[in-house]
Design a protein around this motif. Structure first.
Motif, mmCIF file in Angstrom:
data_model
loop_
_atom_site.group_PDB
_atom_site.id
_atom_site.type_symbol
_atom_site.label_atom_id
_atom_site.label_comp_id
_atom_site.label_asym_id
_atom_site.label_seq_id
_atom_site.Cartn_x
_atom_site.Cartn_y
_atom_site.Cartn_z
ATOM 1 N N GLY A 59 11.860 46.095 6.232
ATOM 2 C CA GLY A 59 12.214 47.381 6.130
ATOM 3 C C GLY A 59 11.087 48.449 5.810
ATOM 4 O O GLY A 59 11.191 49.712 6.223
ATOM 5 N N GLY A 60 9.875 48.353 5.347
ATOM 6 C CA GLY A 60 8.950 49.440 5.464
ATOM 7 C C GLY A 60 7.638 48.766 4.858
ATOM 8 O O GLY A 60 7.756 47.335 4.887
ATOM 9 N N GLY A 61 6.818 49.304 4.047
ATOM 10 C CA GLY A 61 5.772 48.496 3.508
ATOM 11 C C GLY A 61 4.651 48.289 4.646
ATOM 12 O O GLY A 61 4.810 48.577 5.877
ATOM 13 N N VAL A 62 3.627 47.036 4.004
ATOM 14 C CA VAL A 62 2.575 46.745 4.997
ATOM 15 C C VAL A 62 2.751 45.120 4.849
ATOM 16 O O VAL A 62 2.804 44.754 3.659
ATOM 17 N N ALA A 63 2.665 44.365 6.098
ATOM 18 C CA ALA A 63 2.542 42.964 5.683
ATOM 19 C C ALA A 63 1.195 42.571 6.502
ATOM 20 O O ALA A 63 0.838 42.886 7.701
ATOM 21 N N LEU A 64 0.425 41.688 5.705
ATOM 22 C CA LEU A 64 -0.738 40.993 6.396
ATOM 23 C C LEU A 64 -0.700 39.568 6.750
ATOM 24 O O LEU A 64 -0.078 38.895 5.682
ATOM 25 N N LEU A 65 -1.110 38.876 7.658
ATOM 26 C CA LEU A 65 -1.169 37.519 7.719
ATOM 27 C C LEU A 65 -2.354 37.098 8.633
ATOM 28 O O LEU A 65 -2.533 37.647 9.666
ATOM 29 N N PHE A 66 -3.062 36.209 7.956
ATOM 30 C CA PHE A 66 -4.258 35.671 8.572
ATOM 31 C C PHE A 66 -4.073 34.451 9.157
ATOM 32 O O PHE A 66 -3.269 33.373 8.817
ATOM 33 N N GLY A 67 -4.693 34.254 10.392
ATOM 34 C CA GLY A 67 -4.425 33.207 11.192
ATOM 35 C C GLY A 67 -5.529 32.186 10.867
ATOM 36 O O GLY A 67 -6.422 32.368 9.625
ATOM 37 N N ALA A 68 -5.610 30.972 11.088
ATOM 38 C CA ALA A 68 -6.332 29.826 10.771
ATOM 39 C C ALA A 68 -7.842 30.065 11.042
ATOM 40 O O ALA A 68 -8.232 30.857 11.905
ATOM 41 N N GLY A 69 -8.765 29.690 10.086
ATOM 42 C CA GLY A 69 -10.073 29.882 10.322
ATOM 43 C C GLY A 69 -11.016 29.097 11.361
ATOM 44 O O GLY A 69 -10.059 27.878 11.853
ATOM 45 N N LYS A 70 -11.993 29.270 11.809
ATOM 46 C CA LYS A 70 -12.723 28.426 12.816
ATOM 47 C C LYS A 70 -12.934 27.186 12.038
ATOM 48 O O LYS A 70 -13.525 27.037 10.761
ATOM 49 N N GLN A 83 -3.871 26.515 15.079
ATOM 50 C CA GLN A 83 -3.508 27.719 14.556
ATOM 51 C C GLN A 83 -2.506 27.639 13.435
ATOM 52 O O GLN A 83 -1.660 26.887 13.391
ATOM 53 N N ASN A 84 -2.547 28.474 12.601
ATOM 54 C CA ASN A 84 -1.670 28.412 11.403
ATOM 55 C C ASN A 84 -0.393 28.894 11.909
ATOM 56 O O ASN A 84 -0.242 29.647 12.946
ATOM 57 N N ALA A 85 0.701 27.761 11.377
ATOM 58 C CA ALA A 85 2.014 28.113 12.251
ATOM 59 C C ALA A 85 2.732 29.403 11.950
ATOM 60 O O ALA A 85 3.592 29.700 13.016
ATOM 61 N N ASP A 86 2.703 30.192 11.014
ATOM 62 C CA ASP A 86 3.405 31.299 10.984
ATOM 63 C C ASP A 86 2.688 32.330 11.815
ATOM 64 O O ASP A 86 3.446 33.149 12.451
ATOM 65 N N PHE A 87 1.473 32.098 11.954
ATOM 66 C CA PHE A 87 0.828 33.336 12.611
ATOM 67 C C PHE A 87 1.063 32.945 14.100
ATOM 68 O O PHE A 87 1.334 34.013 14.893
ATOM 69 N N ALA A 88 1.029 31.506 14.497
ATOM 70 C CA ALA A 88 1.375 31.183 15.897
ATOM 71 C C ALA A 88 2.676 31.584 16.373
ATOM 72 O O ALA A 88 3.096 31.991 17.418
ATOM 73 N N TRP A 89 3.591 31.560 15.321
ATOM 74 C CA TRP A 89 5.275 31.917 15.558
ATOM 75 C C TRP A 89 5.373 33.375 15.851
ATOM 76 O O TRP A 89 6.000 33.934 16.635
ATOM 77 N N LEU A 90 4.592 34.104 15.369
ATOM 78 C CA LEU A 90 4.687 35.757 15.299
ATOM 79 C C LEU A 90 4.061 36.296 16.268
ATOM 80 O O LEU A 90 4.345 37.394 16.902
ATOM 81 N N THR A 91 2.720 35.718 16.824
ATOM 82 C CA THR A 91 1.861 36.379 17.743
ATOM 83 C C THR A 91 1.609 35.567 19.112
ATOM 84 O O THR A 91 1.540 36.048 19.984
ATOM 85 N N GLY A 92 2.006 34.103 18.909
ATOM 86 C CA GLY A 92 1.773 33.182 20.195
ATOM 87 C C GLY A 92 0.397 33.009 20.470
ATOM 88 O O GLY A 92 -0.347 32.655 21.521
ATOM 89 N N LEU A 101 -3.108 39.613 11.826
ATOM 90 C CA LEU A 101 -2.044 40.094 11.933
ATOM 91 C C LEU A 101 -1.576 41.281 10.991
ATOM 92 O O LEU A 101 -1.685 40.834 9.595
ATOM 93 N N VAL A 102 -1.490 42.658 11.193
ATOM 94 C CA VAL A 102 -0.976 43.520 10.110
ATOM 95 C C VAL A 102 0.278 44.177 10.776
ATOM 96 O O VAL A 102 0.331 44.710 11.866
ATOM 97 N N LEU A 103 1.114 44.283 9.922
ATOM 98 C CA LEU A 103 2.620 45.187 10.340
ATOM 99 C C LEU A 103 2.584 45.961 9.426
ATOM 100 O O LEU A 103 2.429 45.898 8.323
ATOM 101 N N PRO A 180 -4.777 32.249 -1.673
ATOM 102 C CA PRO A 180 -4.638 32.593 -0.376
ATOM 103 C C PRO A 180 -5.518 33.834 0.155
ATOM 104 O O PRO A 180 -5.411 34.939 -1.049
ATOM 105 N N LYS A 181 -6.092 33.909 1.129
ATOM 106 C CA LYS A 181 -6.914 35.113 1.510
ATOM 107 C C LYS A 181 -5.911 36.414 1.260
ATOM 108 O O LYS A 181 -6.691 37.439 1.037
ATOM 109 N N VAL A 182 -4.827 36.353 1.688
ATOM 110 C CA VAL A 182 -4.031 37.494 1.762
ATOM 111 C C VAL A 182 -3.729 38.142 0.384
ATOM 112 O O VAL A 182 -3.763 39.435 0.171
ATOM 113 N N LEU A 183 -3.548 37.324 -0.559
ATOM 114 C CA LEU A 183 -3.756 37.786 -2.069
ATOM 115 C C LEU A 183 -4.855 38.412 -2.603
ATOM 116 O O LEU A 183 -4.820 39.434 -3.212
#
Length: 444
Positions: A59-70, A83-92, A101-103, A180-183
């Motif tokens: 609906g609004g706001g900002v969402a941040l998602l980190f992919g898996a690290g090297k 790859q992190n599965a959430d990240f892969a599912w949203l980005t390919g 990823l930032v939304l 988690p890095k995002v927090l």
């Protein structure tokens, strides 16, 4: 003065000469070279639509998602990157470590950003060429804006100053796990931006991933066909006297021959007493005449996992005690599967299976979960407190384990949940005791 004039003339001449040279476009690797190679296993439009649906729900706001690290380590050869599965599912984006990823659903213009690490030509000489920023990178990824990861903090802060809400998409971890890095980043932004709040939106993404679309189901079915090929190769090829590792090699070769692109997880092949260890990690045990062999192994295709377990006799015939135990496990599986449909709760399925074991006086020999969701992760995202929706793919895998009797028995199949029931997706693999014996009797 003359020196100044001469210098101006020289500079003017250099500028003129430079202007006369043909303009060279940004140099990109040709198709099939460089990373990111594109999106996988679907074209960019599929992932753009997933992000659109997620932003609509946020609906609004900002969402941040980190992919898996090297992968880290001191070896000269890199460990495989997953790859992190959430990240892969949203980005390919499955081949690029340390991506972000930032939304920003509420923004009018740029609503999605992909951040990639800065290039390092010296590192690329050893590993893989990476694409420079530009139109080709945007075309391959399907992102409106691609920037370097060093800009993540400033972009998130600027977006937060306008939107005042930071969505946490996961992962949810225990108190003893690393933060988690995002927090960590959200905490820093909130401390510097009065009025910004952090909202737990992790169930939104989990719920979206839970329901599989037709393209995802097609990949899962291909992986199941490869998995069936491997399991049947194992039943056909087993001989008393071979090692568990030799049997595992036969099974995994069957996966590859059937079109499998990788293993969904590390294969488990346990014979006799070894099968009573739930996640047996050995492989050197000898397969003896009269042993039951537990095989928990599966292939993946397009990054989508499967998860199948079969238990069968090394010599092709169950004895009376083995068959009685096997039939009890199968009855528990069928009791749970008969209740599976959209709207039911996992707890009720588990209780249906446990009741079969309770009545037989063997409930203490079943001490693991009944099943789980399957998708990009073999144990896919799932909130067990919510009813199971139509379109979910899950396993039902009851078992009995007895080191005293030198045996472990588990039967695991995958089911597609529908509005009115569930479809067993792994029907190609012999499952009942009679089916197993008939199939193994046909070995040459």
């Amino acid at each position: 003065m003359n020196m100044m004039i001469s210098r101006r003339v020289a500079m003017t001449g250099l500028a003129a000469a430079t202007a006369a040279l043909p303009v060279r476009a940004q140099v990109f690797p040709p198709a099939g070279y460089g990373t990111p190679a594109g999106t996988a296993p679907f074209p960019p439009g599929v992932f753009q639509e997933r992000r659109r649906r997620l932003m609509e729900k946020l609906g609004g706001g900002v969402a941040l998602l980190f992919g898996a690290g090297k992968p880290s380590g001191i070896s000269a050869v890199e460990s495989p990157f997953t790859q992190n599965a959430d990240f892969a599912w949203l980005t390919g984006i499955v081949d690029e470590p340390d991506a972000v990823l930032v939304l920003a659903p509420g923004e009018r213009n740029v609503r999605e950003y992909l951040f990639l690490p800065s290039r390092d030509p010296e590192v690329e000489r050893w590993e893989i060429e990476r694409l420079p920023l530009g139109a080709e990178l945007e075309r391959r990824t399907g992102f409106q804006r691609v920037q370097r990861a060093s800009a993540v903090g400033s972009v998130v802060t600027a977006l937060a100053s306008q939107n005042k809400e930071l969505h946490f998409l996961g992962p949810v971890v225990g108190p003893d796990s690393p933060m988690p890095k995002v927090l960590e980043m959200y905490g820093k932004v909130a401390q510097r931006m009065p009025g910004v709040k952090i909202t737990d939106s992790s169930k939104i993404l989990t719920g979206m991933r839970l329901v599989k679309d037709p393209a995802e189901l097609a990949l899962i079915r291909r992986a199941l066909a490869a998995t069936a090929r491997g399991h049947m190769a194992g039943m056909r090829g087993v001989k008393p006297g071979m090692s568990e590792r030799q049997l595992k090699d036969i099974i995994e070769a069957g996966f590859r021959e059937g079109g499998g692109e990788g293993l969904a997880y590390s294969s488990i092949v346990g014979s006799g007493r070894n099968a009573a260890s739930l996640h047996y990690v050995g492989g050197g045990g000898a397969i003896r005449d009269g042993d039951l062999i537990l095989v928990d192994a599966a292939a993946s295709v397009g990054g989508y996992a499967t998860d199948i377990t079969r238990t069968f006799p090394a010599n092709g015939r169950f004895n009376a005690r083995q068959r009685a135990s096997y039939d009890l496990v199968l009855a528990a599986q069928e009791a749970a599967a008969s209740r599976l449909k959209a709207g039911v709760y996992y707890y009720d399925l588990a209780e249906a299976a446990k009741e079969v074991f309770r009545k037989a006086g063997r409930i203490d020999q079943f001490y693991h979960g009944l099943g789980h969701q399957v998708g990009l992760d073999v144990h896919d995202a799932w909130d067990q407190s919510l009813p199971i929706p139509a379109g979910a793919v899950m396993t039902i895998e009851p078992g009995l384990y007895s080191q005293v009797d030198n045996e472990g028995i588990r039967i695991e199949d995958m089911y597609l949940v529908t509005q009115t029931g569930a479809q067993r997706m792994s029907t190609a693999i012999p499952r009942t005791a009679d089916e197993v014996e008939r199939f193994m009797a046909g070995r040459s």
